[in-house]
Design an enzyme around this catalytic site. Sequence first.
Site, mmCIF file in Angstrom:
data_model
loop_
_atom_site.group_PDB
_atom_site.id
_atom_site.type_symbol
_atom_site.label_atom_id
_atom_site.label_comp_id
_atom_site.label_asym_id
_atom_site.label_seq_id
_atom_site.Cartn_x
_atom_site.Cartn_y
_atom_site.Cartn_z
ATOM 1 N N LYS A 47 0.799 -1.235 0.000
ATOM 2 C CA LYS A 47 0.000 0.000 0.000
ATOM 3 C C LYS A 47 0.834 1.289 0.000
ATOM 4 O O LYS A 47 0.386 2.328 0.484
ATOM 5 C CB LYS A 47 -1.009 0.040 1.171
ATOM 6 C CG LYS A 47 -1.820 -1.201 1.409
ATOM 7 C CD LYS A 47 -2.324 -1.885 0.177
ATOM 8 C CE LYS A 47 -3.420 -1.170 -0.568
ATOM 9 N NZ LYS A 47 -3.757 -1.925 -1.821
ATOM 10 N N GLY A 49 2.373 2.452 -2.930
ATOM 11 C CA GLY A 49 2.479 3.035 -4.276
ATOM 12 C C GLY A 49 3.177 2.123 -5.272
ATOM 13 O O GLY A 49 3.665 2.574 -6.318
ATOM 14 N N HIS A 94 7.212 -7.260 -2.041
ATOM 15 C CA HIS A 94 7.003 -6.602 -0.740
ATOM 16 C C HIS A 94 7.935 -7.222 0.318
ATOM 17 O O HIS A 94 7.706 -7.044 1.521
ATOM 18 C CB HIS A 94 5.559 -6.786 -0.269
ATOM 19 C CG HIS A 94 4.518 -6.068 -1.093
ATOM 20 N ND1 HIS A 94 4.649 -4.770 -1.513
ATOM 21 C CD2 HIS A 94 3.299 -6.479 -1.550
ATOM 22 C CE1 HIS A 94 3.567 -4.419 -2.189
ATOM 23 N NE2 HIS A 94 2.737 -5.435 -2.228
ATOM 24 N N TYR A 179 6.390 8.396 -1.845
ATOM 25 C CA TYR A 179 5.056 8.555 -2.456
ATOM 26 C C TYR A 179 4.658 10.034 -2.426
ATOM 27 O O TYR A 179 4.155 10.580 -3.414
ATOM 28 C CB TYR A 179 4.051 7.706 -1.659
ATOM 29 C CG TYR A 179 2.610 7.780 -2.111
ATOM 30 C CD1 TYR A 179 2.077 6.810 -2.956
ATOM 31 C CD2 TYR A 179 1.768 8.815 -1.680
ATOM 32 C CE1 TYR A 179 0.743 6.871 -3.361
ATOM 33 C CE2 TYR A 179 0.441 8.880 -2.083
ATOM 34 C CZ TYR A 179 -0.068 7.905 -2.917
ATOM 35 O OH TYR A 179 -1.387 7.975 -3.317
ATOM 36 N N ARG A 245 -7.937 3.309 -4.811
ATOM 37 C CA ARG A 245 -9.009 3.725 -3.893
ATOM 38 C C ARG A 245 -9.149 5.238 -3.937
ATOM 39 O O ARG A 245 -10.056 5.784 -4.541
ATOM 40 C CB ARG A 245 -8.685 3.198 -2.482
ATOM 41 C CG ARG A 245 -9.803 3.329 -1.464
ATOM 42 C CD ARG A 245 -9.323 2.901 -0.087
ATOM 43 N NE ARG A 245 -8.225 3.723 0.387
ATOM 44 C CZ ARG A 245 -8.363 4.824 1.137
ATOM 45 N NH1 ARG A 245 -9.560 5.215 1.505
ATOM 46 N NH2 ARG A 245 -7.309 5.527 1.517
ATOM 47 N N LYS A 246 -8.202 5.967 -3.307
ATOM 48 C CA LYS A 246 -8.292 7.425 -3.250
ATOM 49 C C LYS A 246 -7.053 8.091 -3.846
ATOM 50 O O LYS A 246 -7.137 9.155 -4.447
ATOM 51 C CB LYS A 246 -8.438 7.869 -1.797
ATOM 52 C CG LYS A 246 -9.812 8.366 -1.435
ATOM 53 C CD LYS A 246 -9.809 8.895 -0.011
ATOM 54 C CE LYS A 246 -11.068 9.666 0.291
ATOM 55 N NZ LYS A 246 -11.096 10.093 1.693
#
Length: 290
Positions: A47, A49, A94, A179, A245-246
């Site tokens: 999460k 980027g 990751h 990010y 998402r946003k």
Amino acid sequence: MSCQSQPSLLHKYMGIFFSTMSSEELLGSLDSFDAREDDIFLVSYPKSGTHWLAEVIERIPDAGITLTSPIELGDISKFEELKRIPKRRAIPTHLNYEMLPVTVKQKQCKIIYIVRNPKDTAVSMFHYYRDNPNLPSTETWAAFLELFLKGDVVYGSWFDHVLSWEEHKNDKNVLFIFYEEMKKDFVKSLKKITAFLGIDVNDSEMAKIARSTSFSEMKSNAAKENCDPNHVICALTSDRNLVFRKGVVGDWINYFTPKQNRVFDELFTEKMRNSDVGRCLKEYAHSQNA
Ligand code: PPS
């Protein structure tokens, strides 16, 4: 349903939670991966980027790079699959530094590590836990935040992950990208990436990459590209619709209570006291509030 009541979705390997889509056998064999000197690793805590960075790499014209699925996704046949790729490989992961295959370290493959403010990362991961059927469901934000702070989430503690990579921040084969900086000045980050990879990109190509990797563009493309097995970036989903998402900085403010914020800040101060990355993240957060 609590996270612990759905154990079949996750398993622990070396004390860290992984999705069962990363087989134990594969995780145990990472050191037998045969890295190539020109491999590029795109590394992040979930999460942060990753999809954005991967898209940027894919959009660099004439780079001759093939984006692969994450090194830790799948079973032991993974390395054969990666071997068959004839071109220069960009491999997302990751994994923390310790788990990165030893040949990647020996051959000093280029590594781009993208990091994001942990509060926004936690909020983004909370939604991923809720929406992604490959992850355990979580009842409330408060319950999830507790797991996040303890590192009882996939890929373990954000702090441990970032600190494991920060130790190698100044290695010549490692580039850190924030990010928040990518949001603030995309071209500046893009120039860092292309210079690091030794690829020439002119101004008009840069502008084109900026347009095609904007959040709105990527979100609207996600539906079309969805479930293309060749376009899996995160070992936790093949459904790209779950990812966009946003795409903003500072959404955490809508979730953290003042008390949760205090607890988080205390832990951040303790864990990141000697961290330059921590200092940078704090500066971005202050400039955001200013
Ligand atoms: S994953 O699934 O763990 O690999 O997720 P990852 O791609 O690392 O991070 C997902 C978050 O990144 C946001 N995102 C973007 N932000 C800005 N611009 C672009 N182009 C972009 N693409 C993805 C995505 O919306 C997730 O953050 P949240 O806060 O949940 O929106």
